[in-house]
Design a protein around this motif. Structure first.
Motif, PDB file in Angstrom:
ATOM      1  N   SER A 162       0.803  -1.223   0.000  1.00  0.00           N
ATOM      2  CA  SER A 162       0.000   0.000   0.000  1.00  0.00           C
ATOM      3  C   SER A 162       0.838   1.277   0.000  1.00  0.00           C
ATOM      4  CB  SER A 162      -0.943   0.007   1.207  1.00  0.00           C
ATOM      5  OG  SER A 162      -0.193  -0.075   2.414  1.00  0.00           O
ATOM      6  N   VAL A 163       2.133   1.164   0.348  1.00  0.00           N
ATOM      7  CA  VAL A 163       2.969   2.363   0.421  1.00  0.00           C
ATOM      8  C   VAL A 163       4.151   2.321  -0.550  1.00  0.00           C
ATOM      9  CG1 VAL A 163       2.337   2.634   2.847  1.00  0.00           C
ATOM     10  CG2 VAL A 163       4.532   1.570   2.256  1.00  0.00           C
ATOM     11  N   LYS A 164       4.336   1.223  -1.248  1.00  0.00           N
ATOM     12  CA  LYS A 164       5.450   1.109  -2.194  1.00  0.00           C
ATOM     13  C   LYS A 164       5.409   2.211  -3.227  1.00  0.00           C
ATOM     14  CE  LYS A 164       6.599  -3.804  -1.989  1.00  0.00           C
ATOM     15  NZ  LYS A 164       6.489  -5.128  -2.643  1.00  0.00           N
ATOM     16  N   GLY A 165       6.568   2.824  -3.458  1.00  0.00           N
ATOM     17  CA  GLY A 165       6.667   3.893  -4.437  1.00  0.00           C
ATOM     18  C   GLY A 165       6.310   5.259  -3.888  1.00  0.00           C
ATOM     19  N   ARG A 166       5.751   5.296  -2.671  1.00  0.00           N
ATOM     20  CA  ARG A 166       5.378   6.575  -2.059  1.00  0.00           C
ATOM     21  C   ARG A 166       6.171   6.846  -0.785  1.00  0.00           C
ATOM     22  NH1 ARG A 166       0.428   7.261  -0.034  1.00  0.00           N
ATOM     23  NH2 ARG A 166       0.109   5.063   0.477  1.00  0.00           N
ATOM     24  N   PHE A 167       6.475   5.810  -0.016  1.00  0.00           N
ATOM     25  CA  PHE A 167       7.195   5.959   1.254  1.00  0.00           C
ATOM     26  C   PHE A 167       8.621   5.439   1.104  1.00  0.00           C
ATOM     27  CE2 PHE A 167       3.345   5.650   4.380  1.00  0.00           C
ATOM     28  CZ  PHE A 167       2.682   6.628   3.650  1.00  0.00           C
ATOM     29  N   THR A 168       9.539   6.057   1.851  1.00  0.00           N
ATOM     30  CA  THR A 168      10.926   5.620   1.869  1.00  0.00           C
ATOM     31  C   THR A 168      11.424   5.571   3.309  1.00  0.00           C
ATOM     32  OG1 THR A 168      11.352   6.616  -0.296  1.00  0.00           O
ATOM     33  CG2 THR A 168      13.265   6.048   1.044  1.00  0.00           C
ATOM     34  N   ILE A 169      11.934   4.413   3.699  1.00  0.00           N
ATOM     35  CA  ILE A 169      12.518   4.267   5.033  1.00  0.00           C
ATOM     36  C   ILE A 169      14.030   4.417   4.931  1.00  0.00           C
ATOM     37  CG2 ILE A 169      12.704   1.743   4.848  1.00  0.00           C
ATOM     38  CD1 ILE A 169      12.031   1.604   7.856  1.00  0.00           C
ATOM     39  N   SER A 170      14.629   5.047   5.918  1.00  0.00           N
ATOM     40  CA  SER A 170      16.075   5.206   5.947  1.00  0.00           C
ATOM     41  C   SER A 170      16.540   5.283   7.393  1.00  0.00           C
ATOM     42  CB  SER A 170      16.510   6.454   5.174  1.00  0.00           C
ATOM     43  OG  SER A 170      15.961   7.622   5.765  1.00  0.00           O
ATOM     44  N   ARG A 171      17.824   5.197   7.585  1.00  0.00           N
ATOM     45  CA  ARG A 171      18.371   5.288   8.941  1.00  0.00           C
ATOM     46  C   ARG A 171      19.724   5.968   8.922  1.00  0.00           C
ATOM     47  NH1 ARG A 171      18.514  -0.541  11.292  1.00  0.00           N
ATOM     48  NH2 ARG A 171      19.447   0.505  13.094  1.00  0.00           N
ATOM     49  N   ASP A 172      20.037   6.618  10.028  1.00  0.00           N
ATOM     50  CA  ASP A 172      21.329   7.248  10.230  1.00  0.00           C
ATOM     51  C   ASP A 172      21.859   6.699  11.544  1.00  0.00           C
ATOM     52  OD1 ASP A 172      23.508   8.849  10.790  1.00  0.00           O
ATOM     53  OD2 ASP A 172      22.565  10.679  10.072  1.00  0.00           O
ATOM     54  N   ASN A 173      22.707   5.697  11.468  1.00  0.00           N
ATOM     55  CA  ASN A 173      23.181   5.044  12.692  1.00  0.00           C
ATOM     56  C   ASN A 173      24.051   5.970  13.541  1.00  0.00           C
ATOM     57  OD1 ASN A 173      21.810   2.658  12.252  1.00  0.00           O
ATOM     58  ND2 ASN A 173      23.511   1.678  11.202  1.00  0.00           N
ATOM     59  N   ALA A 174      24.693   6.926  12.908  1.00  0.00           N
ATOM     60  CA  ALA A 174      25.503   7.879  13.677  1.00  0.00           C
ATOM     61  C   ALA A 174      24.623   8.718  14.600  1.00  0.00           C
ATOM     62  CB  ALA A 174      26.285   8.772  12.732  1.00  0.00           C
ATOM     63  N   LYS A 175      23.381   8.922  14.186  1.00  0.00           N
ATOM     64  CA  LYS A 175      22.431   9.704  14.979  1.00  0.00           C
ATOM     65  C   LYS A 175      21.445   8.823  15.734  1.00  0.00           C
ATOM     66  CE  LYS A 175      22.551  13.763  11.942  1.00  0.00           C
ATOM     67  NZ  LYS A 175      21.749  14.695  11.106  1.00  0.00           N
ATOM     68  N   ASN A 176      21.564   7.505  15.557  1.00  0.00           N
ATOM     69  CA  ASN A 176      20.651   6.575  16.221  1.00  0.00           C
ATOM     70  C   ASN A 176      19.197   6.911  15.895  1.00  0.00           C
ATOM     71  OD1 ASN A 176      20.972   4.199  17.629  1.00  0.00           O
ATOM     72  ND2 ASN A 176      20.965   5.151  19.647  1.00  0.00           N
ATOM     73  N   THR A 177      18.953   7.193  14.620  1.00  0.00           N
ATOM     74  CA  THR A 177      17.645   7.680  14.176  1.00  0.00           C
ATOM     75  C   THR A 177      17.230   6.997  12.881  1.00  0.00           C
ATOM     76  OG1 THR A 177      18.061   9.851  15.172  1.00  0.00           O
ATOM     77  CG2 THR A 177      16.330   9.734  13.508  1.00  0.00           C
ATOM     78  N   ILE A 178      15.933   6.698  12.778  1.00  0.00           N
ATOM     79  CA  ILE A 178      15.390   6.239  11.500  1.00  0.00           C
ATOM     80  C   ILE A 178      14.340   7.234  11.029  1.00  0.00           C
ATOM     81  CG2 ILE A 178      15.812   3.818  12.066  1.00  0.00           C
ATOM     82  CD1 ILE A 178      12.717   3.517  12.249  1.00  0.00           C
ATOM     83  N   TYR A 179      14.054   7.182   9.737  1.00  0.00           N
ATOM     84  CA  TYR A 179      13.147   8.134   9.127  1.00  0.00           C
ATOM     85  C   TYR A 179      12.123   7.400   8.248  1.00  0.00           C
ATOM     86  CZ  TYR A 179      17.083  11.132  10.343  1.00  0.00           C
ATOM     87  OH  TYR A 179      18.094  11.782  11.015  1.00  0.00           O
ATOM     88  N   LEU A 180      11.018   8.067   8.021  1.00  0.00           N
ATOM     89  CA  LEU A 180      10.038   7.595   7.053  1.00  0.00           C
ATOM     90  C   LEU A 180       9.587   8.806   6.245  1.00  0.00           C
ATOM     91  CD1 LEU A 180       8.476   5.065   6.090  1.00  0.00           C
ATOM     92  CD2 LEU A 180       6.565   5.874   7.497  1.00  0.00           C
ATOM     93  N   GLN A 181      10.063   8.881   5.018  1.00  0.00           N
ATOM     94  CA  GLN A 181       9.633   9.936   4.109  1.00  0.00           C
ATOM     95  C   GLN A 181       8.355   9.473   3.434  1.00  0.00           C
ATOM     96  OE1 GLN A 181      10.945  13.076   3.473  1.00  0.00           O
ATOM     97  NE2 GLN A 181       9.086  13.347   2.248  1.00  0.00           N
ATOM     98  N   MET A 182       7.292  10.248   3.587  1.00  0.00           N
ATOM     99  CA  MET A 182       5.989   9.873   3.050  1.00  0.00           C
ATOM    100  C   MET A 182       5.556  10.912   2.024  1.00  0.00           C
ATOM    101  SD  MET A 182       4.077   8.607   6.543  1.00  0.00           S
ATOM    102  CE  MET A 182       3.954  10.270   7.207  1.00  0.00           C
ATOM    103  N   ASN A 183       5.435  10.485   0.795  1.00  0.00           N
ATOM    104  CA  ASN A 183       5.010  11.364  -0.297  1.00  0.00           C
ATOM    105  C   ASN A 183       3.668  10.900  -0.851  1.00  0.00           C
ATOM    106  OD1 ASN A 183       7.516  12.734  -0.086  1.00  0.00           O
ATOM    107  ND2 ASN A 183       8.471  11.328  -1.551  1.00  0.00           N
ATOM    108  N   SER A 184       3.028  11.778  -1.599  1.00  0.00           N
ATOM    109  CA  SER A 184       1.745  11.452  -2.228  1.00  0.00           C
ATOM    110  C   SER A 184       0.773  10.852  -1.223  1.00  0.00           C
ATOM    111  CB  SER A 184       1.955  10.488  -3.404  1.00  0.00           C
ATOM    112  OG  SER A 184       2.846  11.039  -4.347  1.00  0.00           O
ATOM    113  N   LEU A 185       0.650  11.496  -0.096  1.00  0.00           N
ATOM    114  CA  LEU A 185      -0.180  10.954   0.986  1.00  0.00           C
ATOM    115  C   LEU A 185      -1.645  10.907   0.588  1.00  0.00           C
ATOM    116  CD1 LEU A 185       1.669  12.594   3.956  1.00  0.00           C
ATOM    117  CD2 LEU A 185       1.195  10.156   3.746  1.00  0.00           C
TER     118      LEU A 185
END
Length: 122
Positions: free
Chosen positions: A63-86
């Protein structure tokens, strides 16, 4: 004990974008598999995306393929979820989770954040 704290939720119009963050504290989650789940009112918690500890293996719900992107920055101990075309159907509380298995099954994840509300208006 580790703690996960989500941020970045809010109200957005359909077609808009949001970027969620999940900051870890209290312990390092560098070697943990991470995931995003969501739960809409009256519905079960559902899988959104996963990312392995190196950040080179990702999986998404159809349901989110092509619209959402998961990523992580281990140096910051943080993950992200970029959500487009909501879409309005993306409206839910979004949770990040950490565990030792890369899986879409929520019960496999040991650590959970408190959630952040995402509301998409039509």
């Amino acid at each position: 004990q580790g703690q996960l704290v989500e941020s970045g939720g809010g109200l957005v119009q359909a077609g808009g974008s949001l970027r969620l963050s999940c900051a870890a504290s209290g312990r390092t989650f560098i070697t943990y598999e991470m995931a995003w789940f969501r739960q809409a009112p009256g519905k079960e918690r559902e899988f959104v995306a996963t990312i392995n500890w190196r950040g080179d293996t990702k999986d998404y719900a159809d349901s989110v393929k092509g619209r959402f992107t998961i990523s992580r920055d281990n140096a910051k101990n943080t993950i992200y979820l970029q959500m487009n075309s909501l879409k309005p159907e993306d409206t839910a509380v979004y949770y990040c989770a950490a565990g030792k298995m890369l899986t879409p099954r929520p019960y496999e994840y040991r650590y959970w954040g408190q959630g952040t509300q995402v509301t998409v208006s039509s």
